[in-house]
Write a protein that holds these residues in place. Sequence first.
Motif, PDB file in Angstrom:
ATOM      1  N   THR A   1      -0.368   0.923  -1.558  1.00 23.35           N
ATOM      2  CA  THR A   1      -1.642   0.250  -1.252  1.00 23.35           C
ATOM      3  C   THR A   1      -2.243  -0.425  -2.486  1.00 23.35           C
ATOM      4  O   THR A   1      -2.987  -1.390  -2.363  1.00 23.35           O
ATOM      5  N   GLY A   2      -1.898   0.066  -3.677  1.00 22.26           N
ATOM      6  CA  GLY A   2      -2.375  -0.581  -4.905  1.00 22.26           C
ATOM      7  C   GLY A   2      -1.882  -2.022  -4.972  1.00 22.26           C
ATOM      8  O   GLY A   2      -2.592  -2.923  -5.441  1.00 22.26           O
TER       9      GLY A   2
ATOM     10  N   TYR B   1      -4.318  -4.310  -3.194  1.00 23.20           N
ATOM     11  CA  TYR B   1      -5.500  -4.667  -3.991  1.00 23.20           C
ATOM     12  C   TYR B   1      -5.108  -5.643  -5.110  1.00 23.20           C
ATOM     13  O   TYR B   1      -5.854  -6.567  -5.438  1.00 23.20           O
ATOM     14  N   ARG B   2      -3.932  -5.431  -5.658  1.00 23.06           N
ATOM     15  CA  ARG B   2      -3.452  -6.348  -6.709  1.00 23.06           C
ATOM     16  C   ARG B   2      -3.244  -7.762  -6.146  1.00 23.06           C
ATOM     17  O   ARG B   2      -3.517  -8.766  -6.812  1.00 23.06           O
TER      18      ARG B   2
ATOM     19  N   SER C   1      -8.725  -3.286  -9.891  1.00 22.57           N
ATOM     20  CA  SER C   1      -9.706  -2.206  -9.926  1.00 22.57           C
ATOM     21  C   SER C   1     -11.110  -2.769  -9.674  1.00 22.57           C
ATOM     22  O   SER C   1     -11.933  -2.128  -9.032  1.00 22.57           O
TER      23      SER C   1
ATOM     24  N   SER D   1     -11.503  -3.830  -5.969  1.00 22.98           N
ATOM     25  CA  SER D   1     -11.437  -2.673  -5.061  1.00 22.98           C
ATOM     26  C   SER D   1     -12.778  -1.953  -4.915  1.00 22.98           C
ATOM     27  O   SER D   1     -12.903  -1.068  -4.079  1.00 22.98           O
TER      28      SER D   1
ATOM     29  N   ARG E   1     -12.334  -3.427   0.780  1.00 23.13           N
ATOM     30  CA  ARG E   1     -11.756  -2.128   1.166  1.00 23.13           C
ATOM     31  C   ARG E   1     -11.608  -2.034   2.683  1.00 23.13           C
ATOM     32  O   ARG E   1     -10.584  -1.610   3.184  1.00 23.13           O
TER      33      ARG E   1
ATOM     34  N   ARG F   1      -5.405   5.619  -3.819  1.00 21.34           N
ATOM     35  CA  ARG F   1      -6.493   6.389  -4.421  1.00 21.34           C
ATOM     36  C   ARG F   1      -7.290   7.167  -3.373  1.00 21.34           C
ATOM     37  O   ARG F   1      -7.913   8.171  -3.674  1.00 21.34           O
ATOM     38  N   ASP F   2      -7.286   6.629  -2.130  1.00 20.33           N
ATOM     39  CA  ASP F   2      -8.170   7.168  -1.083  1.00 20.33           C
ATOM     40  C   ASP F   2      -7.408   7.445   0.206  1.00 20.33           C
ATOM     41  O   ASP F   2      -7.988   7.437   1.278  1.00 20.33           O
TER      42      ASP F   2
ATOM     43  N   ARG G   1     -10.078   1.801 -16.190  1.00 20.63           N
ATOM     44  CA  ARG G   1      -9.717   1.726 -14.771  1.00 20.63           C
ATOM     45  C   ARG G   1      -9.988   3.072 -14.087  1.00 20.63           C
ATOM     46  O   ARG G   1     -10.557   3.124 -13.002  1.00 20.63           O
TER      47      ARG G   1
ATOM     48  N   ASP H   1     -12.400   3.547 -10.956  1.00 23.83           N
ATOM     49  CA  ASP H   1     -11.829   4.048  -9.690  1.00 23.83           C
ATOM     50  C   ASP H   1     -12.481   5.363  -9.248  1.00 23.83           C
ATOM     51  O   ASP H   1     -12.610   5.638  -8.065  1.00 23.83           O
TER      52      ASP H   1
ATOM     53  N   ARG I   1     -16.758   4.603  -8.385  1.00 20.35           N
ATOM     54  CA  ARG I   1     -17.272   3.612  -7.431  1.00 20.35           C
ATOM     55  C   ARG I   1     -17.871   4.326  -6.211  1.00 20.35           C
ATOM     56  O   ARG I   1     -17.480   5.465  -5.898  1.00 20.35           O
TER      57      ARG I   1
HETATM   58  O1   DC Z   1      -1.976   1.915  -7.956  1.00 19.45           O
HETATM   59  P1   DC Z   1      -2.262   0.610  -8.726  1.00 19.45           P
HETATM   60  O2   DC Z   1      -2.348   0.780 -10.207  1.00 19.45           O
HETATM   61  O3   DC Z   1      -1.315  -0.481  -8.334  1.00 19.45           O
HETATM   62  O4   DC Z   1      -3.722   0.166  -8.188  1.00 19.45           O
HETATM   63  C1   DC Z   1      -4.428  -0.934  -8.705  1.00 19.45           C
HETATM   64  C2   DC Z   1      -5.924  -0.767  -8.459  1.00 19.45           C
HETATM   65  O5   DC Z   1      -6.189  -0.867  -7.053  1.00 19.45           O
HETATM   66  C3   DC Z   1      -6.516   0.575  -8.873  1.00 19.45           C
HETATM   67  O6   DC Z   1      -6.995   0.561 -10.201  1.00 19.45           O
HETATM   68  C4   DC Z   1      -7.625   0.813  -7.881  1.00 19.45           C
HETATM   69  C5   DC Z   1      -7.221   0.013  -6.678  1.00 19.45           C
HETATM   70  N1   DC Z   1      -6.777   0.849  -5.554  1.00 19.45           N
HETATM   71  C6   DC Z   1      -7.748   1.380  -4.728  1.00 19.45           C
HETATM   72  O7   DC Z   1      -8.930   1.211  -4.997  1.00 19.45           O
HETATM   73  N2   DC Z   1      -7.385   2.088  -3.628  1.00 19.45           N
HETATM   74  C7   DC Z   1      -6.098   2.298  -3.332  1.00 19.45           C
HETATM   75  N3   DC Z   1      -5.779   2.976  -2.218  1.00 19.45           N
HETATM   76  C8   DC Z   1      -5.078   1.788  -4.186  1.00 19.45           C
HETATM   77  C9   DC Z   1      -5.457   1.080  -5.310  1.00 19.45           C
END
Ligand code: DC
Length: 222
Positions: free
Chosen positions: A35-36, A39-40, A96, A99, A105, A126-127, A171, A175, A178
């Motif tokens: 899922t990151g 967001y990227r 970040s 997100s 989101r 993350r969530d 970051r 994260d 927030r």
């Molecule tokens: O896992 P990553 O480093 O590729 O994620 C990049 C950014 O995306 C991370 O700093 C926060 C956000 N992110 C998020 O808020 N929720 C998620 N489920 C995955 C990533």
Amino acid sequence: MEKRIVVAIDGPAGAGKSTVARQVAERMGFLYIDTGAMYRAIALWAHRQGTAFDDHLNLTQLALAADIELGPEQVFLNGEDVSTAIRTPEIASAASKVSVVAGVRRALVEKQRAMGARLSVVMEGRDIATHVFPDAQIKIFLDAAADVRAARRVDQLGGDILAVTQEIQARDHRDRTRTEAPLLQAPDAVYLDTSNLPSDEVVEAILQIVRARTSNGKAVTS
Ligand code: DC
């Protein structure tokens, strides 16, 4: 009874989520979802359009309009392979920042739930265990010491250790603090510290948990 299974893996940057989640998915025959990367992809699109990080309305529009496809190794944004373009430190930091936007989101969580509704998945982020799939059968929180996580990122992508450590700390802070679905361990998640564990041992530990809670890759219903 056959039931789709969700393995939710959360944790901070550099905890080893991608390597481990990809291998667990491969071994179980489940779909791997990073899922990151989603967001990227939005951060990359915003960066290319010159959209400011405080322009919540336009960032939300991008997230709603984005066509994101995830393969085991590749990420496509509106049909373009952006797998390499999204992996720079600049886009990590931008991801970040985008997100934190509630509308971004909501749009991405809806896409993630749709992906997990059809098939058994290993989803990392993350969530995932706290918000996207609070009913996931298996919840793992991967963590590691900040200096170990920074060293892993330098091994993967190069760069100066001090600058990478600072980027990861900034970051982590964003994260975790927030308002919308911050990085948090779910109360029912298994905590694994990977600082001194090779990734294949982490994979085996997670597979044991998955197998203990499922039978032949099917959820145990009781
Ligand atoms: O896992 P990553 O480093 O590729 O994620 C990049 C950014 O995306 C991370 O700093 C926060 C956000 N992110 C998020 O808020 N929720 C998620 N489920 C995955 C990533």
